[in-house]
Design an enzyme around this catalytic site. Structure first.
Site, PDB file in Angstrom:
ATOM      1  N   ARG A   1       0.801  -1.216   0.000  1.00 10.48           N
ATOM      2  CA  ARG A   1       0.000   0.000   0.000  1.00 10.48           C
ATOM      3  C   ARG A   1       0.844   1.281   0.000  1.00 10.48           C
ATOM      4  NH1 ARG A   1      -2.552  -3.973   2.729  1.00 10.48           N
ATOM      5  NH2 ARG A   1      -4.758  -4.265   2.231  1.00 10.48           N
TER       6      ARG A   1
ATOM      7  N   HIS B   1      -0.981  -2.493  -4.477  1.00 14.56           N
ATOM      8  CA  HIS B   1      -0.422  -3.375  -5.516  1.00 14.56           C
ATOM      9  C   HIS B   1      -0.463  -2.761  -6.915  1.00 14.56           C
ATOM     10  CE1 HIS B   1       0.167  -6.342  -2.543  1.00 14.56           C
ATOM     11  NE2 HIS B   1      -1.026  -6.903  -2.552  1.00 14.56           N
TER      12      HIS B   1
ATOM     13  N   HIS C   1       2.265 -12.730  -5.810  1.00 17.35           N
ATOM     14  CA  HIS C   1       1.184 -12.876  -4.833  1.00 17.35           C
ATOM     15  C   HIS C   1       0.523 -14.249  -4.922  1.00 17.35           C
ATOM     16  CE1 HIS C   1      -1.738 -11.665  -1.939  1.00 17.35           C
ATOM     17  NE2 HIS C   1      -1.584 -10.371  -2.110  1.00 17.35           N
TER      18      HIS C   1
ATOM     19  N   ASP D   1      -2.138  -9.502   8.381  1.00 14.96           N
ATOM     20  CA  ASP D   1      -1.940  -8.832   7.087  1.00 14.96           C
ATOM     21  C   ASP D   1      -0.890  -7.755   7.318  1.00 14.96           C
ATOM     22  OD1 ASP D   1      -2.075  -8.050   4.484  1.00 14.96           O
ATOM     23  OD2 ASP D   1      -4.138  -7.324   4.533  1.00 14.96           O
TER      24      ASP D   1
ATOM     25  N   GLU E   1       4.581 -12.697   0.900  1.00 15.11           N
ATOM     26  CA  GLU E   1       5.138 -11.903  -0.193  1.00 15.11           C
ATOM     27  C   GLU E   1       6.457 -11.262   0.229  1.00 15.11           C
ATOM     28  OE1 GLU E   1       1.569  -9.324  -1.400  1.00 15.11           O
ATOM     29  OE2 GLU E   1       0.996 -10.475   0.400  1.00 15.11           O
TER      30      GLU E   1
END
Length: 389
Positions: free
Chosen positions: A120, A145, A216, A288, A354
């Site tokens: 982000r 992304h 991803h 996350d 990731e």
């Protein structure tokens, strides 16, 4: 003797006629996983023209029969077949059986090569040399992304120099999604005989810009359609993580994982603390978050993480040159999409790990820089290595 010969030739004639009457086989590749005995990927379902460029399906194979399937639509990893502890091939990556499946998915990132900027950027704005740039917003008030049409939606040029290598290239033009500079990107995916999926990234630009590339892939080491990933065990070689606000933008400093549900410095079951009364877990609706890697060297790469599949015995080790690892526990999977084996993308049935630079680095001076200037070459490598216990 004559009667025997007659019987022999009669039988042979019947077999020949039967063979000639068999239906013609389609161009398919067989994929197996734990939830379904066999899945056939029909390459014709990956052949389409998008934005004037043709898409296709590509397969990499090594001497151990490990197989990786890609499409150049979004540079996506479609399927990854890995031997489990019994030697059976398990598809450990979730995805769709056609380009159309990826196009229509409510989750746009399954298996995709991500850019220009993985993760982000706050409010879709950043400054370079005093000039402010405005990006497309696609994640509430932020850019995620790469924007509305990030690299997951473009058709890459593909070349397969050998059975174990796929080279994808793409020119991201000056101003695309608001980013400055013509960015020439090359990503090389290779499958080694050590059961490693290697990801080598390169990029150059003609104007100062940002670059933070990743893949991803969504993993379930028990196989697509095998249920939750909450019983997987995970170890992340990171003593710190990056706390975020309610829009998942970093608060500006890293914090110790010790004493928190983010402590994966020793192997821990993913689901053990995911519902803990913790403000950060509530912000991400689970995990996350970016983990700040310790720099635990294995050769030229850092050992980022190890994951264990509780049913399959498959182990995935991740190595990278990147400073961070984003761990996403599938919190926004809602069962709205049907994967190639017929299973739904239900809540927390796959995870993403990731390798990348930190979120919102352009607006966080204390974070490692993601600026790429003319004359420089962005170059980084990550490896996902598989074994079975």
């Amino acid at each position: 003797m004559k009667q025997t010969l007659k019987s022999f030739f009669a039988a042979a004639l019947v077999l020949a006629v039967a063979a000639c009457n068999q239906p013609e086989k389609k161009d398919t590749a067989t994929v197996t996983d734990t939830a379904s005995a066999a899945i056939s990927l029909d390459s014709t379902k990956f052949q389409k023209e998008i934005d004037g460029k043709k898409t296709n399906l590509y397969v990499l194979k090594n001497k151990n029969n490990m197989q990786a399937y890609f499409t150049n639509y979004g540079g996506r990893l479609v399927s990854l077949l890995v031997p489990d502890s019994a030697g059976k091939l398990v598809d450990v990556v979730v995805g769709f059986d056609s380009v159309e499946g990826f196009e229509k998915s409510t989750e746009p990132y399954f298996g995709a090569t991500i850019g220009r900027y993985g993760n982000r950027i706050a409010k879709g704005k950043f400054k370079l040399d005093g000039k402010e740039y405005t990006l497309a917003l696609n994640n509430g008030q932020n850019t995620l992304h790469g924007g509305k049409k990030g690299f997951q939606y473009v058709v890459w040029d593909a070349a397969q120099p050998d059975a174990q290598t796929l080279v994808l290239t793409y020119l991201s033009k000056d101003g695309e999604e608001g980013y400055p500079g013509n960015l020439n990107v090359k990503v090389t995916y290779s499958l080694t005989d050590d059961n490693e999926l290697k990801m080598d990234y390169e990029a150059t630009t003609d104007k100062k810009t940002l670059c933070n590339l990743t893949n991803h892939a969504f993993f379930n080491l028990n196989g697509e359609g095998s249920g939750t990933i909450l019983d997987h065990k995970l170890q992340i070689f990171a003593d710190q993580y990056t706390p975020v606000d309610t829009t998942l933008i970093p608060l500006g400093k890293n914090e110790a994982v010790k004493g928190t549900p983010f402590d994966f410095t020793q192997p821990e079951t993913i689901g053990k603390r995911i519902e803990a009364d913790n403000a950060q877990l509530k912000a991400g609706k689970g995990y996350d978050h970016n983990f700040v890697l310790n720099g635990t060297k294995v050769g030229s790469l850092n050992h980022a993480a190890t994951v264990w599949g509780d049913k399959s015995g498959i182990v995935m080790d991740i190595y990278t040159q990147e400073p961070g690892l984003q761990f996403y526990s599938g919190n926004f999977m809602q069962g709205k999409n049907t994967f190639k084996g017929g299973a739904k993308d239900d809540f927390r049935t796959a995870l993403a790990l990731e390798t990348q630079h930190f979120p919102d680095s352009p607006n966080q001076p204390a974070f490692p820089s993601t600026v790429l200037s003319p004359g420089q070459t962005y170059k980084t490598s990550s490896v996902y290595k598989f074994s079975a216990k």
